[in-house]
Design a protein around this motif. Structure first.
Motif, short mmCIF file in Angstrom:
data_model
loop_
_atom_site.label_atom_id
_atom_site.label_comp_id
_atom_site.label_asym_id
_atom_site.label_seq_id
_atom_site.Cartn_x
_atom_site.Cartn_y
_atom_site.Cartn_z
N MET A 1 3.70 12.82 -1.87
CA MET A 1 2.57 12.08 -2.44
C MET A 1 2.95 11.11 -3.56
N ASN A 2 4.20 10.63 -3.58
CA ASN A 2 4.60 9.67 -4.60
C ASN A 2 5.47 8.61 -3.92
N SER A 3 4.85 7.53 -3.47
CA SER A 3 5.58 6.53 -2.71
C SER A 3 6.65 5.82 -3.55
N ARG A 4 6.42 5.66 -4.85
CA ARG A 4 7.42 5.01 -5.71
C ARG A 4 8.70 5.84 -5.76
N LYS A 5 8.56 7.14 -5.94
CA LYS A 5 9.73 8.02 -5.98
C LYS A 5 10.45 8.02 -4.63
N GLY A 6 9.68 7.95 -3.55
CA GLY A 6 10.27 7.87 -2.23
C GLY A 6 11.08 6.60 -2.05
N ASN B 1 0.87 -1.17 0.00
CA ASN B 1 0.00 0.00 0.00
C ASN B 1 0.91 1.22 0.00
N ALA B 2 0.36 2.41 0.12
CA ALA B 2 1.17 3.63 0.05
C ALA B 2 2.17 3.72 1.19
N ALA B 3 1.94 2.98 2.27
CA ALA B 3 2.81 3.07 3.45
C ALA B 3 3.66 1.83 3.66
N GLN B 4 3.66 0.89 2.72
CA GLN B 4 4.43 -0.33 2.92
C GLN B 4 4.93 -0.89 1.59
N TYR B 5 6.21 -1.21 1.57
CA TYR B 5 6.86 -1.84 0.42
C TYR B 5 7.68 -3.01 0.91
N SER B 6 7.84 -4.01 0.06
CA SER B 6 8.74 -5.12 0.32
C SER B 6 9.70 -5.26 -0.85
N PHE B 7 10.92 -5.67 -0.55
CA PHE B 7 11.96 -5.85 -1.57
C PHE B 7 12.51 -7.26 -1.48
N PHE B 8 12.69 -7.89 -2.64
CA PHE B 8 13.08 -9.28 -2.74
C PHE B 8 14.35 -9.42 -3.58
#
Length: 149
Positions: free
Chosen positions: A102-107, A45-52
């Motif tokens: 307002m851009n979680s991908r860029k963050g 979601n906008a507040a959570q990312y996972s990396f593999f």
């Protein structure tokens, strides 16, 4: 120094910086470093990312924003970088390292650049355990331990 020499030195420094800067892009759930995929990303979601990892598809890093159960009050918000394979969490309120309005991908692109710069992640997308510990020492604010519930 004359103006001409000063301008030449300035242009050289700017070009040197651009030459050695790395371009990080997250596109189609792929983390690309200068066009080469180094990690897989999953936006939960906008507040959570996972990396593999690319090698064995193991989750190595989870990013999560905590609102401290006060969604309207932003001053107590913080984020957690959970280095899962190293069993290490870093909690910080310093959003300047990763924030992008307002851009979680860029963050997240900014965060990966930061981790590359700190040598926590290498150019192959692998974690460096020694650098993870140094990163924790530098940036962890241990917010959970300091919070009253």
């Amino acid at each position: 120094m004359t103006l001409k020499k000063l301008l030449t030195v300035f242009l050289f420094m700017v070009n040197f910086n651009f030459y050695f800067s790395q371009e990080v892009v997250i596109k189609d759930d792929k983390v690309l470093l200068d066009g080469k995929q180094i990690l897989k990303a999953e936006k939960i979601n906008a507040a959570q990312y996972s990396f593999f990892t690319m090698k064995d598809d193991e989750e190595i890093l989870m990013y999560k924003v905590m609102d401290n159960e006060t969604p309207i009050y932003l001053d107590d918000d913080y984020y957690i970088l959970n280095f899962l394979t190293e069993k290490t969490k870093v909690e910080s309120k310093d959003f300047t390292k990763i924030a992008n309005f307002m851009n979680s991908r860029k963050g997240m692109e900014k965060m990966v650049k930061w981790l590359l710069k700190e040598r926590v992640i290498n150019n192959e997308g692998e974690l460096n355990p020694d650098r993870v510990q140094i990163f924790k020492e530098k940036y962890d604010e241990n917010i959970t331990e300091r919070t009253f519930r």
